[in-house]
Motif scaffolding. Structure first.
Motif, PDB file in Angstrom:
ATOM      1  N   ASP A   1      81.174   5.131  28.251  1.00  0.00           N
ATOM      2  CA  ASP A   1      80.404   6.344  28.548  1.00  0.00           C
ATOM      3  C   ASP A   1      79.956   6.996  27.244  1.00  0.00           C
ATOM      4  O   ASP A   1      80.743   7.636  26.547  1.00  0.00           O
ATOM      5  N   ARG A   2      78.705   6.804  26.898  1.00  0.00           N
ATOM      6  CA  ARG A   2      78.186   7.319  25.627  1.00  0.00           C
ATOM      7  C   ARG A   2      78.217   8.832  25.557  1.00  0.00           C
ATOM      8  O   ARG A   2      78.467   9.408  24.504  1.00  0.00           O
ATOM      9  N   GLY A   3      77.934   9.494  26.669  1.00  0.00           N
ATOM     10  CA  GLY A   3      77.976  10.956  26.693  1.00  0.00           C
ATOM     11  C   GLY A   3      79.367  11.482  26.385  1.00  0.00           C
ATOM     12  O   GLY A   3      79.530  12.454  25.637  1.00  0.00           O
ATOM     13  N   PHE A   4      80.380  10.835  26.939  1.00  0.00           N
ATOM     14  CA  PHE A   4      81.754  11.237  26.675  1.00  0.00           C
ATOM     15  C   PHE A   4      82.109  11.000  25.210  1.00  0.00           C
ATOM     16  O   PHE A   4      82.721  11.853  24.562  1.00  0.00           O
ATOM     17  N   ALA A   5      81.710   9.843  24.677  1.00  0.00           N
ATOM     18  CA  ALA A   5      82.005   9.527  23.277  1.00  0.00           C
ATOM     19  C   ALA A   5      81.362  10.557  22.354  1.00  0.00           C
ATOM     20  O   ALA A   5      81.982  11.025  21.397  1.00  0.00           O
ATOM     21  N   LYS A   6      80.123  10.929  22.653  1.00  0.00           N
ATOM     22  CA  LYS A   6      79.420  11.920  21.833  1.00  0.00           C
ATOM     23  C   LYS A   6      80.119  13.275  21.914  1.00  0.00           C
ATOM     24  O   LYS A   6      80.350  13.926  20.890  1.00  0.00           O
TER      25      LYS A   6
END
Length: 73
Positions: free
Chosen positions: A62-67
């Motif tokens: 999940d890129r949004g979570f990583a960001k």
């Protein structure tokens, strides 16, 4: 050969969490366990054991979570 997002399930000391699943999702989980068993050659004794690796895989990808996590640090 089917390319699944999960590989063989590691045998790790679990933490118990109670979760209610819709019947349709449970049927999908059972079907996924059957396909995974065929792909890996390792039977999945309990399809519920797939939930943790699936959630883990979801979080890792999940890129949004990583960001958001990077921004919080």
């Amino acid at each position: 050969m089917t390319k699944l997002k999960l590989g063989a399930i590691a045998d790790d000391k679990p933490i118990k969490v109670a979760v209610e699943l819709p019947a349709a999702l449970h049927r999908d989980l059972v079907a996924y366990a059957e396909v995974l068993a065929r792909e890996t050659g390792q039977p999945v004794s309990d399809p519920a054991k797939l939930i943790a690796p699936m959630v883990q895989r979801f979080i890792v990808t999940d890129r949004g979570f990583a960001k958001a996590r990077r921004q919080r640090s």
